[in-house]
Design an enzyme around this catalytic site. Structure first.
Site, PDB file in Angstrom:
ATOM      1  N   ASN A 115       0.841  -1.202   0.000  1.00  0.00           N
ATOM      2  CA  ASN A 115       0.000   0.000   0.000  1.00  0.00           C
ATOM      3  C   ASN A 115       0.869   1.243   0.000  1.00  0.00           C
ATOM      4  OD1 ASN A 115      -0.393   1.863   2.590  1.00  0.00           O
ATOM      5  ND2 ASN A 115       0.234  -0.171   3.306  1.00  0.00           N
ATOM      6  N   PHE A 119      -1.619   8.308   4.255  1.00  0.00           N
ATOM      7  CA  PHE A 119      -2.419   8.924   5.332  1.00  0.00           C
ATOM      8  C   PHE A 119      -3.695   9.591   4.808  1.00  0.00           C
ATOM      9  CE2 PHE A 119       1.668   9.422   7.962  1.00  0.00           C
ATOM     10  CZ  PHE A 119       1.353   8.354   8.772  1.00  0.00           C
ATOM     11  N   SER A 179       5.645   5.191   8.244  1.00  0.00           N
ATOM     12  CA  SER A 179       4.985   5.028   6.960  1.00  0.00           C
ATOM     13  C   SER A 179       5.965   5.420   5.845  1.00  0.00           C
ATOM     14  CB  SER A 179       3.745   5.912   6.877  1.00  0.00           C
ATOM     15  OG  SER A 179       3.303   5.949   5.543  1.00  0.00           O
ATOM     16  N   ASN A 181       5.060   6.151   2.933  1.00  0.00           N
ATOM     17  CA  ASN A 181       4.264   6.810   1.899  1.00  0.00           C
ATOM     18  C   ASN A 181       4.086   8.310   2.092  1.00  0.00           C
ATOM     19  OD1 ASN A 181       3.830   4.216   0.740  1.00  0.00           O
ATOM     20  ND2 ASN A 181       2.336   3.848   2.366  1.00  0.00           N
ATOM     21  N   THR A 182       4.772   8.863   3.081  1.00  0.00           N
ATOM     22  CA  THR A 182       4.807  10.312   3.267  1.00  0.00           C
ATOM     23  C   THR A 182       6.272  10.689   3.183  1.00  0.00           C
ATOM     24  OG1 THR A 182       2.843  10.304   4.656  1.00  0.00           O
ATOM     25  CG2 THR A 182       4.298  12.202   4.895  1.00  0.00           C
ATOM     26  N   LYS A 217       6.004   3.490  16.668  1.00  0.00           N
ATOM     27  CA  LYS A 217       6.003   2.407  15.673  1.00  0.00           C
ATOM     28  C   LYS A 217       7.114   2.663  14.659  1.00  0.00           C
ATOM     29  CE  LYS A 217       2.758  -0.065  12.682  1.00  0.00           C
ATOM     30  NZ  LYS A 217       1.362  -0.066  12.214  1.00  0.00           N
ATOM     31  N   ASN A 245       6.362  -1.671  11.301  1.00  0.00           N
ATOM     32  CA  ASN A 245       5.538  -1.296  10.155  1.00  0.00           C
ATOM     33  C   ASN A 245       6.021  -2.033   8.899  1.00  0.00           C
ATOM     34  OD1 ASN A 245       3.661   0.138   8.545  1.00  0.00           O
ATOM     35  ND2 ASN A 245       3.925   1.976   9.775  1.00  0.00           N
TER      36      ASN A 245
END
Ligand SMILES: Cc1cc2nc3c(=O)[nH]c(=O)nc-3n(C[C@H](O)[C@H](O)[C@H](O)COP(=O)(O)O)c2cc1C
Length: 355
Positions: A115, A119, A179, A181-182, A217, A245
């Site tokens: 994925n 966010f 994450s 993805n940021t 995390k 993660n």
């Protein structure tokens, strides 16, 4: 039942299928007389599964990982789905759409997902009003992220803003610096950025006299020696650690979508994260709360994570492949394992495989 539903759900693109699942949960939540039915189907209670950690009562060690209910839309339905705790979010101060679609992929042969959601959530104010519609009988945690538009130097304040907003409404917070993805979020793993973040969190705690535990995390892509370096700071600032993660590694995968960018979750994550958990348990001499996540599909996986030092675990990808009956299955098998091996409580097996 999921065996019948799954082929239909898998005809949809993964994010659409997820949307349909959320719709079904919204329906159940709306018609509250359905909740006991759901509870009966998915709930399994046994005294050997209960633990009190950080002054929080967990009725079982199987939690829902962050990212499933990004905007606190279906917490009451999830509460009845057999989990020992649920982690909602990731929530950012402002609402945001996330990355362009498609941004979620099934890697069926690898029992994995990729994925790059970014966010996507309705923002902290809407999420809070969603959460406040109900009262909860299990621990409800909040995963906290940062907005894409926040200037780089101010981003640690996003965590504080969200925690300030939810400080009377959740059982624990998770500061998510992992994450992929940021852009640059994982830079918080670097020494100076991490010190700044820790300082801000310590100040926030003192200023607000916060009693809610805060977990951190980390990414699965962290080297063990870097994890050691971070742990010195982590034990001073946080109440627990979630390991770990998703990963950006793509080794050994065979599914079509393996080259999509984003975080890989599911089966391929298990062994990597298990090593991190073992290392962290040893490093902290078993004195610090570890929550294990990544690729847990079976009760053997749960037992391994616990024996390597996790006190609790969280699942997400396996729910996509195995369905909601998984929580009951895992809890039941774990209780049977404990009983047949002469353990009174799950806490007795934590860290047993750490040398
Ligand atoms: C679609 C999707 C969205 C996710 N969103 C978040 C998130 O917002 N915050 C977070 O900390 N983890 C997020 N995760 C990571 C999961 O919480 C979990 O740590 C990871 O998927 C490993 O567990 P699993 O192998 O059981 O899925 C997301 C995972 C997926 C698949």
């Amino acid at each position: 039942m999921y065996k019948i539903i799954k082929p239909f759900l898998f005809k949809y693109e993964p994010e659409q299928a997820h949307g349909k699942t959320l719709d079904a949960l919204k329906f159940v939540q709306h018609y509250s007389q359905l909740l006991p039915l759901i509870k009966k189907m998915y709930h399994y209670d046994h005294p050997s599964l209960q633990q009190n950690l950080n002054n929080i009562e967990f009725r079982n060690p199987i939690g829902l990982a962050a990212g499933f209910d990004k905007s606190c839309e279906v917490p009451k339905a999830l509460e009845n789905a057999g989990f020992g705790a649920i982690e909602l979010g990731g929530i950012t101060p402002k609402p945001q759409h996330g990355n362009p679609k498609p941004r979620m992929f099934r890697l069926v042969e690898d029992q994995a997902l990729i994925n790059r959601m970014g966010f996507n959530n309705l923002g902290m104010n809407k999420a809070l009003s969603n959460l406040r519609k109900y009262h909860y009988d299990i621990p409800v945690g909040l995963n906290v992220g940062v907005n894409k538009v926040t200037p780089y130097e101010e981003r640690y304040q996003d965590y504080i803003k969200v925690m300030e907003t939810f400080k009377h409404d959740v059982t624990f917070f998770t500061v998510n610096i992992s994450s992929p993805n940021t852009e640059n979020l994982q830079k918080f793993h670097d020494k100076s950025e991490f010190s700044q973040l820790c300082e801000a969190i310590q100040n926030f705690r003192q200023r607000t006299e916060l009693s809610v535990p805060i977990f951190i995390k980390l990414t699965s892509d962290l080297k063990l020696e870097d994890l050691g370096r971070m742990l010195d700071h982590i034990v001073e600032t946080f109440d627990g650690i979630i390991l770990a993660n998703t990963t950006q590694q793509r080794d050994g995968l065979s599914s079509d979508h393996r080259q999509e960018s984003g975080g890989l979750s599911g089966k391929p994550l298990f062994e990597r994260n298990l090593k991190m958990i073992n290392y962290a348990y040893k490093y902290t001499k078993g004195q610090f709360l570890i929550i294990g996540t990544g690729g847990i599909f079976t009760s053997e996986d749960v037992i391994k994570m616990l024996r390597n030092g996790a006190s609790l675990v969280q699942i997400y990808s396996s729910l996509v492949y195995e369905g909601p009956g998984l929580t009951k299955k895992l809890n039941k098998s774990l209780a049977q394992y404990l009983e047949s091996n002469g353990y009174q409580n799950v806490s007795e097996i934590i860290g047993l495989d750490v040398e």
